[in-house]
Design a protein around this motif. Structure first.
Motif, PDB file in Angstrom:
ATOM      1  N   UNK A  36       0.817  -1.210   0.000  1.00  0.00           N
ATOM      2  CA  UNK A  36       0.000   0.000   0.000  1.00  0.00           C
ATOM      3  C   UNK A  36       0.853   1.264   0.000  1.00  0.00           C
ATOM      4  N   UNK A  37       1.844   1.301   0.894  1.00  0.00           N
ATOM      5  CA  UNK A  37       2.672   2.501   1.017  1.00  0.00           C
ATOM      6  C   UNK A  37       4.127   2.116   1.254  1.00  0.00           C
ATOM      7  N   UNK A  38       5.007   2.999   0.811  1.00  0.00           N
ATOM      8  CA  UNK A  38       6.427   2.845   1.070  1.00  0.00           C
ATOM      9  C   UNK A  38       6.818   3.954   2.048  1.00  0.00           C
ATOM     10  N   UNK A  39       7.463   3.588   3.132  1.00  0.00           N
ATOM     11  CA  UNK A  39       7.877   4.549   4.146  1.00  0.00           C
ATOM     12  C   UNK A  39       9.375   4.770   3.995  1.00  0.00           C
ATOM     13  N   UNK A  40       9.753   6.042   3.804  1.00  0.00           N
ATOM     14  CA  UNK A  40      11.168   6.381   3.628  1.00  0.00           C
ATOM     15  C   UNK A  40      11.541   7.496   4.595  1.00  0.00           C
ATOM     16  N   UNK A  41      12.814   7.549   4.946  1.00  0.00           N
ATOM     17  CA  UNK A  41      13.319   8.593   5.824  1.00  0.00           C
ATOM     18  C   UNK A  41      13.449   9.893   5.038  1.00  0.00           C
ATOM     19  N   UNK A  42      13.046  10.992   5.646  1.00  0.00           N
ATOM     20  CA  UNK A  42      13.226  12.301   5.027  1.00  0.00           C
ATOM     21  C   UNK A  42      14.675  12.724   5.164  1.00  0.00           C
ATOM     22  N   UNK A  43      15.214  13.256   4.109  1.00  0.00           N
ATOM     23  CA  UNK A  43      16.550  13.827   4.168  1.00  0.00           C
ATOM     24  C   UNK A  43      16.434  15.222   4.759  1.00  0.00           C
ATOM     25  N   UNK A  44      17.508  15.744   5.266  1.00  0.00           N
ATOM     26  CA  UNK A  44      17.499  17.042   5.925  1.00  0.00           C
ATOM     27  C   UNK A  44      16.893  18.130   5.033  1.00  0.00           C
ATOM     28  N   UNK A  45      17.215  18.121   3.743  1.00  0.00           N
ATOM     29  CA  UNK A  45      16.718  19.147   2.837  1.00  0.00           C
ATOM     30  C   UNK A  45      15.232  18.987   2.529  1.00  0.00           C
ATOM     31  N   UNK A  46      14.659  17.818   2.792  1.00  0.00           N
ATOM     32  CA  UNK A  46      13.253  17.574   2.495  1.00  0.00           C
ATOM     33  C   UNK A  46      12.333  17.988   3.631  1.00  0.00           C
ATOM     34  N   UNK A  47      12.886  18.233   4.820  1.00  0.00           N
ATOM     35  CA  UNK A  47      12.056  18.579   5.962  1.00  0.00           C
ATOM     36  C   UNK A  47      11.449  19.956   5.718  1.00  0.00           C
ATOM     37  N   UNK A  48      10.177  20.109   6.077  1.00  0.00           N
ATOM     38  CA  UNK A  48       9.518  21.389   5.836  1.00  0.00           C
ATOM     39  C   UNK A  48      10.208  22.527   6.588  1.00  0.00           C
ATOM     40  N   UNK A  49      10.279  23.679   5.949  1.00  0.00           N
ATOM     41  CA  UNK A  49      10.887  24.852   6.568  1.00  0.00           C
ATOM     42  C   UNK A  49       9.977  25.382   7.665  1.00  0.00           C
ATOM     43  N   UNK A  50      10.580  25.933   8.689  1.00  0.00           N
ATOM     44  CA  UNK A  50       9.793  26.542   9.753  1.00  0.00           C
ATOM     45  C   UNK A  50       9.173  27.825   9.221  1.00  0.00           C
ATOM     46  N   UNK A  51       7.918  28.057   9.562  1.00  0.00           N
ATOM     47  CA  UNK A  51       7.206  29.206   9.029  1.00  0.00           C
ATOM     48  C   UNK A  51       7.121  30.351  10.040  1.00  0.00           C
ATOM     49  N   UNK A  52       7.515  30.135  11.280  1.00  0.00           N
ATOM     50  CA  UNK A  52       7.425  31.184  12.286  1.00  0.00           C
ATOM     51  C   UNK A  52       8.285  32.370  11.886  1.00  0.00           C
ATOM     52  N   UNK A  53       7.683  33.542  11.873  1.00  0.00           N
ATOM     53  CA  UNK A  53       8.420  34.763  11.570  1.00  0.00           C
ATOM     54  C   UNK A  53       8.729  34.983  10.108  1.00  0.00           C
ATOM     55  N   UNK A  54       8.058  34.275   9.206  1.00  0.00           N
ATOM     56  CA  UNK A  54       8.405  34.389   7.788  1.00  0.00           C
ATOM     57  C   UNK A  54       8.031  35.749   7.186  1.00  0.00           C
ATOM     58  N   UNK A  55       7.191  36.536   7.865  1.00  0.00           N
ATOM     59  CA  UNK A  55       6.826  37.864   7.358  1.00  0.00           C
ATOM     60  C   UNK A  55       7.544  38.994   8.108  1.00  0.00           C
ATOM     61  N   UNK A  56       8.513  38.631   8.932  1.00  0.00           N
ATOM     62  CA  UNK A  56       9.216  39.639   9.720  1.00  0.00           C
ATOM     63  C   UNK A  56       9.796  40.716   8.798  1.00  0.00           C
ATOM     64  N   UNK A  57       9.503  41.980   9.158  1.00  0.00           N
ATOM     65  CA  UNK A  57      10.022  43.097   8.392  1.00  0.00           C
ATOM     66  C   UNK A  57       9.219  43.442   7.145  1.00  0.00           C
ATOM     67  N   UNK A  58       8.156  42.714   6.853  1.00  0.00           N
ATOM     68  CA  UNK A  58       7.367  42.938   5.646  1.00  0.00           C
ATOM     69  C   UNK A  58       6.321  44.041   5.814  1.00  0.00           C
ATOM     70  N   UNK A  59       5.908  44.317   7.057  1.00  0.00           N
ATOM     71  CA  UNK A  59       4.926  45.367   7.297  1.00  0.00           C
ATOM     72  C   UNK A  59       5.106  45.905   8.704  1.00  0.00           C
ATOM     73  N   UNK A  60       4.494  47.040   8.965  1.00  0.00           N
ATOM     74  CA  UNK A  60       4.592  47.662  10.281  1.00  0.00           C
ATOM     75  C   UNK A  60       3.214  47.681  10.928  1.00  0.00           C
ATOM     76  N   UNK A  61       3.191  47.393  12.233  1.00  0.00           N
ATOM     77  CA  UNK A  61       1.968  47.447  13.024  1.00  0.00           C
ATOM     78  C   UNK A  61       1.944  48.807  13.709  1.00  0.00           C
ATOM     79  N   UNK A  62       0.856  49.553  13.591  1.00  0.00           N
ATOM     80  CA  UNK A  62       0.785  50.865  14.214  1.00  0.00           C
ATOM     81  C   UNK A  62       0.964  50.772  15.728  1.00  0.00           C
ATOM     82  N   UNK A  63       1.553  51.787  16.324  1.00  0.00           N
ATOM     83  CA  UNK A  63       1.807  51.800  17.766  1.00  0.00           C
ATOM     84  C   UNK A  63       0.504  51.757  18.559  1.00  0.00           C
ATOM     85  N   UNK A  64      -0.561  52.337  18.009  1.00  0.00           N
ATOM     86  CA  UNK A  64      -1.835  52.356  18.733  1.00  0.00           C
ATOM     87  C   UNK A  64      -2.760  51.205  18.309  1.00  0.00           C
TER      88      UNK A  64
END
Length: 82
Positions: A36-64
């Motif tokens: 039914x399925x073949x299970x293989x180990x993920x290589x380091x480059x295949x692991x999903x990238x972390x998405x936390x902070x991916x929009x940092x510096x793209x926009x500014x939040x108003x102080x108020x």
């Protein structure tokens, strides 16, 4: 390549994952002898990238930001029209 039936794979999943991570040898999970399925180990480059902070510096939040429109919102909750 090892072939495991669904019951064996479910029962020994932790051990099978440890083996594939250690040895890199893929395995197949079958049902009634049909692969039914073949299970293989993920290589380091295949692991999903972390998405936390991916929009940092793209926009500014108003102080108020926390208080923007608070009087209008308060008026709406109190039933007052503007």
């Amino acid at each position: 390549m090892h072939v495991y039936n669904i019951h064996d794979a479910k029962t020994n999943l932790s051990r099978l994952i440890e083996e594939i991570v250690r040895d890199g040898e893929p395995f197949v999970i079958a049902k009634a002898g049909k692969p039914l399925v073949k299970v293989v180990r993920l290589e380091e480059s295949e692991k999903p990238a972390k998405r936390t902070g991916f929009l940092k510096g793209q926009f500014k939040v108003p102080a108020d930001f926390d208080t923007m429109g608070s009087s209008e919102i308060s008026d709406l909750f109190e039933g007052q029209q503007q």
